[in-house]
Design a protein around this motif. Structure first.
Motif, PDB file in Angstrom:
ATOM      1  N   GLU A  52     -35.613  19.244  17.323  1.00  0.00           N
ATOM      2  CA  GLU A  52     -35.359  18.462  16.103  1.00  0.00           C
ATOM      3  C   GLU A  52     -33.859  18.341  15.848  1.00  0.00           C
ATOM      4  O   GLU A  52     -33.361  17.283  15.484  1.00  0.00           O
ATOM      5  N   CYS A  53     -33.153  19.418  16.085  1.00  0.00           N
ATOM      6  CA  CYS A  53     -31.704  19.451  15.841  1.00  0.00           C
ATOM      7  C   CYS A  53     -30.979  18.455  16.766  1.00  0.00           C
ATOM      8  O   CYS A  53     -30.151  17.672  16.306  1.00  0.00           O
ATOM      9  N   ILE A  54     -31.301  18.445  18.046  1.00  0.00           N
ATOM     10  CA  ILE A  54     -30.541  17.570  18.962  1.00  0.00           C
ATOM     11  C   ILE A  54     -30.894  16.100  18.746  1.00  0.00           C
ATOM     12  O   ILE A  54     -30.105  15.224  19.095  1.00  0.00           O
TER      13      ILE A  54
ATOM     14  N   LEU B 130     -36.295  31.162  24.607  1.00  0.00           N
ATOM     15  CA  LEU B 130     -36.532  29.721  24.439  1.00  0.00           C
ATOM     16  C   LEU B 130     -37.617  29.427  23.394  1.00  0.00           C
ATOM     17  O   LEU B 130     -38.126  28.313  23.313  1.00  0.00           O
ATOM     18  N   ALA B 131     -37.918  30.426  22.567  1.00  0.00           N
ATOM     19  CA  ALA B 131     -39.004  30.264  21.591  1.00  0.00           C
ATOM     20  C   ALA B 131     -38.667  29.248  20.506  1.00  0.00           C
ATOM     21  O   ALA B 131     -39.554  28.765  19.793  1.00  0.00           O
ATOM     22  N   ASP B 132     -37.380  28.907  20.365  1.00  0.00           N
ATOM     23  CA  ASP B 132     -36.975  27.994  19.281  1.00  0.00           C
ATOM     24  C   ASP B 132     -36.934  26.526  19.708  1.00  0.00           C
ATOM     25  O   ASP B 132     -36.207  25.726  19.104  1.00  0.00           O
ATOM     26  N   ILE B 133     -37.712  26.157  20.700  1.00  0.00           N
ATOM     27  CA  ILE B 133     -37.650  24.796  21.233  1.00  0.00           C
ATOM     28  C   ILE B 133     -37.909  23.739  20.153  1.00  0.00           C
ATOM     29  O   ILE B 133     -37.263  22.691  20.141  1.00  0.00           O
TER      30      ILE B 133
ATOM     31  N   ILE C 248     -29.547  33.745  21.442  1.00  0.00           N
ATOM     32  CA  ILE C 248     -28.523  32.727  21.154  1.00  0.00           C
ATOM     33  C   ILE C 248     -29.038  31.862  20.004  1.00  0.00           C
ATOM     34  O   ILE C 248     -30.140  31.310  20.092  1.00  0.00           O
ATOM     35  N   PRO C 249     -28.256  31.758  18.915  1.00  0.00           N
ATOM     36  CA  PRO C 249     -28.718  30.964  17.772  1.00  0.00           C
ATOM     37  C   PRO C 249     -28.956  29.507  18.174  1.00  0.00           C
ATOM     38  O   PRO C 249     -28.253  28.958  19.030  1.00  0.00           O
ATOM     39  N   THR C 250     -29.950  28.892  17.519  1.00  0.00           N
ATOM     40  CA  THR C 250     -30.322  27.512  17.838  1.00  0.00           C
ATOM     41  C   THR C 250     -29.128  26.567  17.712  1.00  0.00           C
ATOM     42  O   THR C 250     -28.956  25.669  18.531  1.00  0.00           O
ATOM     43  N   ASP C 251     -28.299  26.772  16.682  1.00  0.00           N
ATOM     44  CA  ASP C 251     -27.191  25.824  16.502  1.00  0.00           C
ATOM     45  C   ASP C 251     -26.181  25.920  17.643  1.00  0.00           C
ATOM     46  O   ASP C 251     -25.558  24.930  18.013  1.00  0.00           O
TER      47      ASP C 251
END
Ligand code: HMG
Ligand code: MG
Length: 299
Positions: free
Chosen positions: A61-63, A53-56, A19-22
């Motif tokens: 940072e995004c949220i 969940l590797a893109d934590i 699932i893309p981070t955005d």
């Protein structure tokens, strides 16, 4: 009443489709716009164990660029010192450590015995308190009723682990029916074993594999507990617990509480739409009952 939304972590960790981070960030924005305040956004586990969940870092940072983020209580799972170092680097002040009432499960899940996991937590908690004045540390205890590898678990075994976590100074424990197997009779038996523990220090984390989660919530609510974990859309499962189904759907929990006269501050219609984009990415249709009812009534 506190509701801890775990869909971005527990809801997604078991999903194989990346699932893309955005999209994850939009899920979190939708959740908080529906009125949820506490969200477990991911985990600092080994990426080779849970690639989803590797893109934590990117997600965190995004949220934090999203509106109102300073009023929200975002947390993340931490399994060991290495994960803790990653969390500290990002300024994650609310962490959730996790162990279980069964060695067979902790060995599969974190490659440690219960004792080894607790030993590691001690120094993590100490460091964490020194680093953050606003720290919050949750301690999960999984397999509270049954372990998929070792069978039935006694309330006494669960209490032993809870006591150790509380002695170490966690702010709360979250008691996980990891495979969604328990019925209210078991919830009440465990509650009997919790005497002397302040109720506000206990959260309940029911999976809904067999449709018994809301009945268990009802039993805990009747006994005076007021912290519940849930996952929007009923997403969820544990990659290291054979047969673990989705979590209690937050929509079902909100419906149940509001209809029972317990205000939650969550807009059920907004919440019911929160997971639609991710469900589409996963090629799944909504299945949570209160979500379906809400979507049908707003068509
Ligand atoms: P391990 O393989 O024993 O770790 O895994 P290790 O210490 O031997 O290290 C192996 C490699 O991983 C090394 O890298 C480490 O640096 C690296 P290499 O030298 O090979 O390049 N590593 C890490 N990298 C990033 N972050 C870390 C980390 N740790 C080591 N934190 C470990 C041990 C705990 C890491 C692993 O077992 C793990 O990540 N497990 C997590 C599994 C998981 O996420 N399960 C689901 C969450 S629990 C749950 O769902 C239940 C709950 O919802 C409640 C309920 O329902 O009951 C909470
Ligand atoms: Mg879980």
């Amino acid at each position: 009443m506190r509701i801890v939304e775990v869909s971005p972590r527990d809801g997604l960790q078991n999903e194989k489709t990346p699932i893309p981070t955005d999209q994850k960030a939009r899920l979190i924005l939708n959740l908080v716009q529906s009125g949820l305040v506490e969200v477990e956004v991911g985990s600092f586990v080994a990426p080779q164990w849970v690639p989803q969940l590797a893109d934590i870092r990117e997600l965190w940072e995004c949220i934090h660029q999203q509106p109102f983020s300073s009023n929200l209580l975002y947390s993340a799972l931490v399994p060991n010192e290495k994960g803790h170092a990653r969390a500290i680097e990002l300024g994650v002040s609310r962490i959730a450590l996790f162990t279980a009432a069964s060695d067979a499960f902790t060995l599969k899940n974190i490659n440690m015995t219960i004792e080894q996991s607790l030993l590691g937590f001690e120094s993590i908690i100490q460091t964490h308190r020194q680093k953050f004045s606003n720290s919050f540390v949750r301690g999960y205890v999984s397999t509270i009723f049954e372990c998929p590898y070792a069978g039935r678990i006694t309330p006494r075994a669960v209490r032993t682990v809870i006591d150790k976590l509380l002695e170490m100074g966690v702010d709360e424990v979250s008691l996980g029916d990891t495979t969604g197997i328990g019925c209210p009779v078991e919830t009440r038996a465990l509650i009997n074993e919790l005497q002397g523990i302040p109720k506000e220090k206990v959260a309940w984390h029911f999976h809904d594999t067999r449709g018994t989660a809301i009945a268990n919530v009802s039993a805990a609510l009747d006994a005076g507990f007021s912290v519940f974990d849930a996952s929007a859309g009923g997403l969820g499962g544990c990659p290291y617990a054979k047969g673990a189904g989705g979590n209690l759907a937050t929509e079902d929990l909100i419906y149940f509480l509001e209809r029972s006269g317990v205000p939650t501050g969550v807009d059920l219609d907004l919440l019911s739409r929160a997971t639609l984009e991710i469900l589409q990415t996963l090629g799944k249709l909504p299945t949570a009952k209160a979500q379906l009812a809400s979507l049908a009534s707003s068509e």
